[in-house]
Design an enzyme around this catalytic site. Structure first.
Site, mmCIF file in Angstrom:
data_model
loop_
_atom_site.group_PDB
_atom_site.id
_atom_site.type_symbol
_atom_site.label_atom_id
_atom_site.label_comp_id
_atom_site.label_asym_id
_atom_site.label_seq_id
_atom_site.Cartn_x
_atom_site.Cartn_y
_atom_site.Cartn_z
ATOM 1 N N GLN A 270 30.587 18.048 -8.020
ATOM 2 C CA GLN A 270 31.061 16.743 -7.550
ATOM 3 C C GLN A 270 31.939 16.908 -6.307
ATOM 4 O O GLN A 270 31.822 16.134 -5.344
ATOM 5 C CB GLN A 270 31.849 16.036 -8.650
ATOM 6 N N LYS B 276 0.858 -1.183 0.000
ATOM 7 C CA LYS B 276 0.000 0.000 0.000
ATOM 8 C C LYS B 276 0.895 1.233 0.000
ATOM 9 O O LYS B 276 1.699 1.438 0.918
ATOM 10 C CB LYS B 276 -0.922 0.002 1.216
ATOM 11 N N ASN C 244 22.030 20.425 -10.390
ATOM 12 C CA ASN C 244 22.668 21.731 -10.537
ATOM 13 C C ASN C 244 21.615 22.720 -11.034
ATOM 14 O O ASN C 244 21.229 22.707 -12.205
ATOM 15 C CB ASN C 244 23.830 21.643 -11.522
ATOM 16 N N HIS D 216 20.812 25.689 -12.405
ATOM 17 C CA HIS D 216 21.600 26.679 -13.133
ATOM 18 C C HIS D 216 21.020 28.086 -12.999
ATOM 19 O O HIS D 216 19.804 28.290 -13.104
ATOM 20 C CB HIS D 216 21.660 26.310 -14.616
ATOM 21 N N ARG E 282 30.717 31.755 -10.166
ATOM 22 C CA ARG E 282 29.351 31.459 -10.585
ATOM 23 C C ARG E 282 28.471 31.221 -9.361
ATOM 24 O O ARG E 282 28.960 30.973 -8.251
ATOM 25 C CB ARG E 282 29.309 30.205 -11.468
ATOM 26 N N PHE F 120 33.940 26.702 -12.437
ATOM 27 C CA PHE F 120 33.886 25.487 -13.246
ATOM 28 C C PHE F 120 34.711 25.713 -14.491
ATOM 29 O O PHE F 120 34.311 26.466 -15.392
ATOM 30 C CB PHE F 120 32.444 25.130 -13.611
ATOM 31 N N THR G 290 -3.651 -5.084 0.741
ATOM 32 C CA THR G 290 -3.051 -3.765 0.946
ATOM 33 C C THR G 290 -3.939 -2.892 1.825
ATOM 34 O O THR G 290 -3.440 -2.007 2.524
ATOM 35 C CB THR G 290 -2.783 -3.065 -0.404
ATOM 36 N N ASP G 291 -5.250 -3.135 1.812
ATOM 37 C CA ASP G 291 -6.133 -2.380 2.695
ATOM 38 C C ASP G 291 -5.820 -2.680 4.155
ATOM 39 O O ASP G 291 -5.878 -1.792 5.015
ATOM 40 C CB ASP G 291 -7.590 -2.708 2.385
#
Length: 287
Positions: free
Chosen positions: A215, A12, A241, A243, A169, A152, A57-58
């Site tokens: 990284q 569930k 990332n 940007h 940056r 970078f 599942t109930d």
């Protein structure tokens, strides 16, 4: 060539449960989204439709609600452990369980008043196979941004490279982190305090690292967590990332000294990695 049934599970998904603990005029709120997945002797239901080994599942949903009432919700991790052990230990046909929990944060406004916190969500994953048990905590959607101290450059280029190198940056991400504890026993300071300590370590590493790549930042964040929490043996991080692109204002006769950016939501780079102790026991893994 024969055809066989491969690995399978069922359960569930996304049972929302809110538990209110009332201590006089001061109430405590726990808001969880609980997903249960069970596996074991389930071939017959797939191959012949015999449901004799299937726990509905109930029923799983009802168990979540009943356990919230009977045992309370001390922490997401402890609640998940109760559920994981219950399904395997109470049903001979069920030999493994996985409980995934997302916890939503609420800010206290008063004794019994709260405001939904728009920050990250806390997560927990419990795996239990009758003997081995594994507790993984985590968080998702922790948005962080450094407006400088990130560069970078020096990367590979080919005929399709258009990205200019930069030595200054914006670095922004939405942290998705999952860490594995050495044992299923609550840490000495408890799961709540451990969660806050890991979160603080992630943030501190992000803030304090001069980043030459996302990284590098990922590794620094994982390394910080394992340094400050000896009870954590492994952490997995996924860092999109987010940007922020410098807007060209020259058509308007304006310069742009790294001050006006457009936040691009897609496409985005996705940096993923695991930082682990070299003597860590293997994870139970997914099934």
């Amino acid at each position: 060539m024969g055809i066989v049934l491969g690995s399978n599970r069922y359960g569930k998904a996304e049972t929302r449960v809110v538990r209110v603990d009332r201590d006089g005029d001061r109430h405590t709120l726990r808001d969880l989204n609980v997903s249960v997945a069970l596996g074991g002797d389930l071939a017959a239901t797939h191959l012949t439709g015999d449901n004799g080994t299937v726990l509905p599942t109930d029923t799983q949903k009802n168990t979540v609600y009943a356990f919230a009432r009977r045992y309370g919700i001390a922490t997401a991790e402890e609640f998940g452990l109760l559920l994981a052990r219950h399904f395997v230990d109470s049903q001979p046909s069920i030999t493994r369980s996985r409980i995934d929990i997302e916890q939503y944060a609420w800010q206290r406004l008063g004794g019994h008043s709260f405001q939904r916190d728009g920050a990250e969500s806390r997560t927990a994953t419990i795996r239990y196979g009758g003997t081995g048990v594994e507790v993984c905590a985590g968080l998702t959607g922790l948005v962080l941004l450094n407006s400088t101290d990130s560069e970078f450059r020096g990367y590979l280029t080919d005929a399709y490279t258009t990205l200019p190198e930069t030595d200054d940056r914006i670095l922004a991400t939405a942290v998705d982190a999952h860490w594995r504890y050495a044992t299923a026993e609550p840490p000495a300071d408890g799961f709540d305090a451990a969660y806050e300590a890991v979160r603080d370590a992630l943030v501190a590493a992000f803030v304090g690292t001069y980043s030459r790549s996302l990284q590098q930042t990922l590794y620094a964040m994982g390394q910080r967590v394992l340094t400050v929490r000896p009870d954590v043996v492994e952490i997995r991080l996924a860092l999109p990332n987010k940007h922020h692109l410098l807007v060209d204002l020259t058509p308007f006769g304006l310069d742009n000294p790294n001050s006006v950016f457009v936040a691009a939501d897609r496409p985005y780079g996705l940096i993923e990695g695991t930082v682990t102790r070299d003597d860590a026991a293997p994870a139970l893994g997914q099934w």
